[in-house]
Scaffold this active site. Structure first.
Site, PDB file in Angstrom:
ATOM      1  N   ASP A 155      40.165  49.372  28.118  1.00  0.00           N
ATOM      2  CA  ASP A 155      39.644  50.633  27.572  1.00  0.00           C
ATOM      3  C   ASP A 155      40.754  51.570  27.072  1.00  0.00           C
ATOM      4  O   ASP A 155      40.475  52.480  26.295  1.00  0.00           O
ATOM      5  CB  ASP A 155      38.833  51.379  28.645  1.00  0.00           C
ATOM      6  N   GLY A 169      37.860  45.728  36.698  1.00  0.00           N
ATOM      7  CA  GLY A 169      37.545  44.691  35.714  1.00  0.00           C
ATOM      8  C   GLY A 169      38.815  43.958  35.303  1.00  0.00           C
ATOM      9  O   GLY A 169      39.877  44.567  35.221  1.00  0.00           O
ATOM     10  N   THR A 188      40.565  51.698  40.856  1.00  0.00           N
ATOM     11  CA  THR A 188      41.496  51.017  41.761  1.00  0.00           C
ATOM     12  C   THR A 188      42.708  51.896  42.050  1.00  0.00           C
ATOM     13  O   THR A 188      43.194  51.964  43.173  1.00  0.00           O
ATOM     14  CB  THR A 188      41.954  49.688  41.111  1.00  0.00           C
TER      15      THR A 188
HETATM   16  O1  F6P Z   1      36.623  49.064  32.195  1.00  0.00           O
HETATM   17  C1  F6P Z   1      36.559  47.813  31.569  1.00  0.00           C
HETATM   18  C2  F6P Z   1      35.137  47.491  31.175  1.00  0.00           C
HETATM   19  O2  F6P Z   1      35.139  46.245  30.503  1.00  0.00           O
HETATM   20  C3  F6P Z   1      34.456  48.557  30.322  1.00  0.00           C
HETATM   21  O3  F6P Z   1      34.876  48.516  28.976  1.00  0.00           O
HETATM   22  C4  F6P Z   1      33.013  48.205  30.548  1.00  0.00           C
HETATM   23  O4  F6P Z   1      32.199  49.354  30.348  1.00  0.00           O
HETATM   24  C5  F6P Z   1      32.987  47.771  31.987  1.00  0.00           C
HETATM   25  O5  F6P Z   1      34.302  47.380  32.314  1.00  0.00           O
HETATM   26  C6  F6P Z   1      32.036  46.639  32.280  1.00  0.00           C
HETATM   27  O6  F6P Z   1      31.997  46.419  33.650  1.00  0.00           O
HETATM   28  P1  F6P Z   1      31.363  45.111  34.321  1.00  0.00           P
HETATM   29  O7  F6P Z   1      32.332  43.985  34.150  1.00  0.00           O
HETATM   30  O8  F6P Z   1      31.168  45.487  35.742  1.00  0.00           O
HETATM   31  O9  F6P Z   1      30.082  44.824  33.604  1.00  0.00           O
END
Ligand code: F6P
Length: 361
Positions: free
Chosen positions: A139, A12, A117
């Protein structure tokens, strides 16, 4: 051929990625190295999509959110989705990626990512690829670094949302629930809950009960405060002890996507407490926008340190923050466990001491 380093951003996105790219490129350039940026995480490495991060390419990047390289949190090079005759299958493309790095003369690959990653980076290391990890995630849940960049900006965004919810909660005498990201760690919820004056903070690390939440809301009502702010981390469990899952992404290293915990808590407050409640899900807004000054500085330090280590011939490590110093640890250590909040953390004690409830009974 000029000496070369490579860089990719995976998982992300988060504010500060461009600042890392910029700092790594500037450091490489100063040492007469080229920096090659692979597009869209490991996908660009496997598929041969990249660009040269020369001075014009990195100009004006410091304050920009996202990543100019693009990212994805699906394409694992060790289990790579391939479409053949319309059918999806998965292949180990790591040897192919390794050969590509050799052909291109890339001495060390800088991998900017979260635990998914960086696990890939560790596996490349075990195959003999020279890699250096750079920790990023809003996070803040990576064990081997005291902080990841992106977290500070996310906390600011969440705090800003809480400030806005406060005024409308107060006007309408309502309960406002704010669901925040963070996966299985409650860092964003804890920090922004403290900074934004939450009355209740629910985090995955502390078991909660709706009676505990209602007790706090009612105590406030009894004090003449008919509104309350409840911060809910997306990773809390339901009363049945289950994660609240929004979707399952099969071709992702981290398949579970959380979501819905805020609605669950809001519904319980209305049904069990008979108190009018509204729920806001802050979602990906937490990952967007310009990085805070803190995140720009941390990202710059990480990018510079990683490029410098690569040039010195040190690899197989992840750069990290230890206290106020930048250091590095073996990649294996970096992805060995998640950094969740210890229930006796000083911030939890501070929160409790000023009357914030964690929904316990
Ligand atoms: O790890 C970062 C994060 O934003 C988390 O806080 C969240 O649970 C997840 O990624 C969301 O993932 P995606 O962008 O695939 O919906």
């Amino acid at each position: 051929m000029a000496k070369r380093l490579g860089i990719l951003t995976g998982g992300g996105d988060c504010p500060g990625l461009n600042a890392v790219i910029r700092a790594a490129a500037k450091t490489a350039y100063r040492h007469h190295y080229e920096l090659i940026g692979f597009r869209d995480g490991y996908a660009g490495l496997v598929e041969g999509r990249y660009l040269q991060l020369d001075p014009p390419a990195i100009s004006g990047l410091l304050h920009r959110g996202g990543t100019i390289l693009g990212t994805n949190n699906r394409k694992d090079p060790f289990n790579y989705p391939v479409k053949e005759n319309g059918r999806l299958s998965y292949r180990d493309m790591s040897d192919w990626a390794m050969e590509r790095l050799q052909e291109m003369g890339i001495e060390v690959l800088l991998v900017v990512g979260g635990d998914g990653t960086l696990s890939g980076a560790r596996d490349f290391k075990h195959k003999g690829v020279r890699v250096i990890g750079i920790p990023k995630t809003i996070d803040n849940d990576l064990a081997a670094t005291d902080q990841t960049f992106g977290f500070d900006t996310a906390v600011r965004t969440a705090t800003d949302a809480l400030d806005k919810l406060h005024t409308t909660a107060e006007s309408h005498h309502r309960v406002m629930v704010l669901e925040l990201m963070g996966r299985y760690a409650g860092w964003i919820a804890l920090y922004s809950g403290l900074a934004g004056g939450a009355d209740v903070i629910l985090i995955p690390e502390i078991p909660w009960h709706i009676d505990g939440v209602l007790a706090k809301i009612r105590a406030r009502q009894a004090e003449g405060k008919p509104f309350s702010i409840v911060v809910v981390a997306e990773g809390i469990k339901s009363p049945q002890g289950e994660l609240v899952v929004k979707r399952v992404v099969e071709d992702s290293a981290e398949k579970v996507r959380l979501g819905g915990a805020g609605q669950m808590v809001g519904k319980l407050i209305e049904e069990r407490g008979g108190i009018e409640t509204r729920v806001t899900v802050l979602g990906h807004i937490q990952r967007g926008g310009s990085p805070s000054a803190y995140d720009r500085v941390l990202a710059t330090r990480f990018g510079q340190a990683a490029a410098e280590l690569a040039i010195q011939g040190i690899h197989g490590v992840m750069v990290c923050l230890q206290g106020s110093e930048i250091s590095h640890v073996p990649l294996e250590e970096a992805v060995s466990k998640l950094r969740t909040i210890p229930p006796d953390h000083q911030l939890i004690q501070t929160a409790r001491a000023i009357g914030i409830s964690f929904g316990e009974i």
